[in-house]
Design a protein around this motif. Structure first.
Motif, short mmCIF file in Angstrom:
data_model
loop_
_atom_site.label_atom_id
_atom_site.label_comp_id
_atom_site.label_asym_id
_atom_site.label_seq_id
_atom_site.Cartn_x
_atom_site.Cartn_y
_atom_site.Cartn_z
N PHE A 189 0.83 -1.20 0.00
CA PHE A 189 0.00 0.00 0.00
C PHE A 189 0.87 1.26 0.00
N SER A 190 1.90 1.29 0.84
CA SER A 190 2.74 2.48 0.94
C SER A 190 3.56 2.69 -0.32
N ALA A 191 4.08 1.60 -0.91
CA ALA A 191 4.83 1.74 -2.16
C ALA A 191 3.94 2.33 -3.25
N GLN A 192 2.70 1.86 -3.32
CA GLN A 192 1.77 2.40 -4.31
C GLN A 192 1.46 3.87 -4.03
N ALA A 193 1.23 4.20 -2.76
CA ALA A 193 0.91 5.58 -2.41
C ALA A 193 2.08 6.51 -2.74
N TYR A 194 3.28 6.11 -2.42
CA TYR A 194 4.45 6.94 -2.72
C TYR A 194 4.57 7.19 -4.23
N CYS A 195 4.37 6.15 -5.02
CA CYS A 195 4.55 6.27 -6.46
C CYS A 195 3.41 7.07 -7.12
N LEU A 196 2.19 6.88 -6.64
CA LEU A 196 1.05 7.53 -7.27
C LEU A 196 0.88 8.98 -6.85
N ALA A 197 1.43 9.34 -5.70
CA ALA A 197 1.24 10.71 -5.19
C ALA A 197 2.02 11.71 -6.03
N ARG A 238 6.46 -12.64 -0.97
CA ARG A 238 5.31 -12.49 -1.87
C ARG A 238 4.96 -11.01 -2.07
N VAL A 239 4.95 -10.26 -0.99
CA VAL A 239 4.63 -8.83 -1.09
C VAL A 239 5.69 -8.11 -1.91
N GLN A 240 6.95 -8.49 -1.74
CA GLN A 240 8.00 -7.84 -2.52
C GLN A 240 7.79 -8.07 -4.02
N ARG A 241 7.38 -9.25 -4.37
CA ARG A 241 7.13 -9.53 -5.79
C ARG A 241 5.94 -8.71 -6.31
N LEU A 242 4.92 -8.53 -5.47
CA LEU A 242 3.78 -7.70 -5.87
C LEU A 242 4.22 -6.25 -6.07
N LEU A 248 6.98 -2.23 -12.21
CA LEU A 248 7.20 -2.50 -13.63
C LEU A 248 6.00 -2.05 -14.46
N ALA A 249 4.79 -2.39 -13.99
CA ALA A 249 3.59 -2.04 -14.76
C ALA A 249 3.38 -0.53 -14.82
N GLY A 250 3.76 0.17 -13.75
CA GLY A 250 3.54 1.61 -13.70
C GLY A 250 4.67 2.43 -14.27
N GLY A 251 5.74 1.76 -14.70
CA GLY A 251 6.87 2.50 -15.26
C GLY A 251 7.74 3.19 -14.21
N TYR A 252 7.75 2.66 -13.00
CA TYR A 252 8.55 3.26 -11.93
C TYR A 252 9.88 2.54 -11.75
N THR A 253 10.47 2.13 -12.85
CA THR A 253 11.70 1.34 -12.78
C THR A 253 12.89 2.14 -12.27
N GLY A 254 12.78 3.46 -12.27
CA GLY A 254 13.89 4.29 -11.80
C GLY A 254 14.18 4.14 -10.32
N ILE A 255 13.20 3.66 -9.56
CA ILE A 255 13.43 3.49 -8.13
C ILE A 255 13.55 2.00 -7.76
N ARG A 256 13.66 1.13 -8.75
CA ARG A 256 13.72 -0.31 -8.46
C ARG A 256 14.95 -0.65 -7.62
N GLU A 257 16.12 -0.10 -7.95
CA GLU A 257 17.31 -0.43 -7.16
C GLU A 257 17.16 0.06 -5.73
N ASP A 258 16.55 1.23 -5.56
CA ASP A 258 16.32 1.74 -4.21
C ASP A 258 15.39 0.83 -3.43
N LYS A 259 14.37 0.33 -4.10
CA LYS A 259 13.45 -0.58 -3.44
C LYS A 259 14.16 -1.89 -3.09
N ASP A 260 15.02 -2.40 -3.99
CA ASP A 260 15.76 -3.63 -3.72
C ASP A 260 16.71 -3.44 -2.53
N TYR A 261 17.36 -2.28 -2.48
CA TYR A 261 18.25 -2.00 -1.37
C TYR A 261 17.47 -1.96 -0.05
N LYS A 262 16.29 -1.35 -0.10
CA LYS A 262 15.46 -1.33 1.11
C LYS A 262 15.11 -2.74 1.56
N PHE A 263 14.80 -3.62 0.64
CA PHE A 263 14.48 -5.00 1.00
C PHE A 263 15.68 -5.67 1.67
#
Length: 554
Positions: A189-197, A238-242, A248-263
């Motif tokens: 939910f928070s990842a979606q909110a951050y990206c959509l805001a 499972r949540v990380q994969r979601l 990927l679907a929303g085109g937010y690939t620019g923060i993918r490495e940051d999200k991976d680092y957070k994980f």
């Protein structure tokens, strides 16, 4: 009826005892124009009666009961969103609270500038110790408004859905709701909110009080504290994969490495410290779930980690599960490897052999730890208890093995001491470490806890002995790692000729970093006479009266 400015949803399940505290914190808000929705996930205790009584006291409170238990936080939050009447929404768990000005501060942030949500500081309170801290303080240190998560991807670490106030129109515009049927729903939910805001505001004021019970019973522990369950690992991955699919679907690939680092730095790290305490079957299942997902993460996310964490990850990916346990002991506490191996280029690797693959050589290269050149006080050693023999009373003989992979200690016997302080007076037990082979020393030390000196009023708490090495006027103090599974031993000690008796227990710490742990508990006169008397004397009014009497007698 006047519409409320903010709807605050309190989700609850079988928490009749703490629900009134949470609701009281909402009724005490400095901004009164709120609606309180108690959303009950079909509790089976006294929660329904308590909730109805609370609603009867305050017209702002509404009680919503789900027809069946959903097993998570998402469904009760979503049902409350459906019935909420205010343009702004907040969420509160029944075991937490809102500070008095939380609604006022976050609503002011929305009214100062049109944003999709506003967030503030979350205060963490340890239930067992009362210790207070701020969750991710560096992220909420100053007032600022960001035009999207790309402006500061570090905020992905602040993945709580609580501590935020959302514009209802923002959630409805994007159909943003909590995912049902999964745990760790806040993260998605928070990842979606951050990206959509398009914009969100951060304020440094405290807006949420989060009560932490890290050692709660398994039946009442939060989802995050159920890391011993393999299903918990599966849910988190499972949540990380979601989240990855959403990016990927929303085109937010620019923060993918940051999200991976957070994980890696947060989610995986939460499990890593527990790995030395898991059995072989659990570790095997953990690797089967985790390793396929690790292969999907960006290489750059791994390189941003501290070297010891990279070592644990690589050993796991290589299937070296026994070595994983060794590398994860003392993780984050400057504990050295048992052994390192150098190749012909001067690179130094974790373990007893040069790794076979390019990736393993890159990840297991511990040259940057500077094991052979650090100043002695900050050098890295490894002290492990390899034998523990109980003696008379509260004494025990420890066999201690010290690993010195950087060869910092000179050849020959070494002076060492165990330090332990149950109160202000420190107990020092000197002993000798003899060389076993280059880089390895061993010694025996008698630790008699009856010779410790707890304070007169007694000591009720836990201490962990540390090992001190001395060399050329310099001292180094390091952790003392205990066998993870030796049986606890308790003895009654009559300190001060029986005037201040205690029960003293020696046990393994049972969690990262896995130290030897000594627990004191006052008993007898210490517990029932001396400590209550000291607490009474320590009260401000009693101290003031004592000072007045002393002044009059001068």
């Amino acid at each position: 009826m006047t519409l409320p400015d903010v709807t605050v949803t309190v989700i609850v399940y079988n928490d009749a005892a703490r629900l009134p505290r949470a609701v009281a914190s909402l009724r005490a808000q400095t901004h009164p124009g709120i609606e309180i929705v108690i959303s009950d996930d079909h509790s089976t205790d006294d929660t329904p009666a308590v909730a109805r009584e609370l609603a009867a006291r305050d017209h702002r409170i509404r009680y919503l009961r789900l027809p069946r238990n959903s097993g998570g936080c998402s469904a009760p939050r979503n049902r409350a969103i459906d019935v909420a009447r205010a343009p702004y929404l907040m969420f509160l768990d029944s075991d937490d609270e809102l500070p008095p000005r939380a609604v006022e501060v976050l609503l002011a942030a929305h009214r100062a500038r049109e944003v999709d949500f506003a967030m503030g500081a979350v205060r963490r309170v340890r239930v067992d110790t009362g210790h207070r801290s701020t969750w991710m303080p560096h992220l909420v240190a100053e007032h600022r408004t960001l035009d999207g998560i790309e402006a500061d991807p570090r905020l992905l670490f602040e993945h709580l859905s609580t501590g935020k106030m959302y514009a209802r129109a923002f959630l409805d515009r994007h159909g943003l709701r909590f995912p049902e049927g999964i745990h760790y729903e806040d993260q998605l939910f928070s990842a979606q909110a951050y990206c959509l805001a398009k914009a969100f505001t951060i304020v440094p004021d405290p807006v949420y009080v989060w009560y932490i019970e890290p050692y709660a019973q398994a039946t009442s522990a939060s989802i995050s504290n159920q890391r011993h369950m393999i299903s918990n690992v599966r849910d988190r991955v499972r949540v990380q994969r979601l989240i990855d699919d959403f990016l990927l679907a929303g085109g937010y690939t620019g923060i993918r490495e940051d999200k991976d680092y957070k994980f890696l730095k947060h989610d995986f790290r939460m499990y890593a410290g527990d790995l030395p305490h898991r059995d072989a079957e659990w570790l095997e299942s953990f690797a089967q779930i985790m390793n396929p997902y690790l292969e999907t993460l960006a290489d750059g996310a791994f390189t941003r980690l501290p070297r010891p964490e990279r070592v644990v990850l690589q050993l796991l990916r290589d299937g070296r599960l026994s070595d994983v346990r060794t590398a994860a002991r003392g993780l984050g506490h400057g504990v050295a490897p048992r052994q390192v191996t150098a190749d012909g280029t001067g690179a130094v690797y974790w373990g007893d052999a040069v790794p076979a693959t390019d990736r393993a050589r890159r990840e297991l290269d511990v040259s940057d730890l500077e094991l052979d050149t650090r100043p002695f006080p900050s050098a890295q050693f490894r002290h492990e208890i390899t034998g523990l023999v109980p003696g008379r009373g509260a004494s025990l003989t420890l066999t201690v093995r010290t690993y010195d992979p950087g060869l910092r200690l000179p050849v020959g016997p070494q002076r060492a001491s165990l330090l332990l302080a149950p109160g202000r007076r420190r107990m020092t037990v000197p002993f000798r470490l003899d060389p076993v082979r280059p880089g390895v020393f061993e010694g025996r030390v008698l630790l008699d806890l009856a010779t410790a000196t707890p304070p007169v009023q007694g000591f009720d708490g836990v201490r962990h002995p540390v090992l001190r090495l001395s060399q050329q006027g310099l001292a180094h103090t390091g952790l003392l790692l205990a066998p993870p599974d030796f049986p606890p031993r308790t003895a009654r000690v009559a300190y001060r000729s029986g005037a201040t008796p205690h029960e003293v227990t020696v046990e393994p710490e049972g969690r990262n970093p896995g130290r030897l742990q000594v627990r004191w508990r006052p008993v007898g006169a210490t517990a029932h006479v001396i400590r209550p008397l000291v607490r009474c004397v320590a009260r401000p009014r009693v101290r003031s009266a004592a000072r007045l009497v002393a002044s009059a007698l001068r």
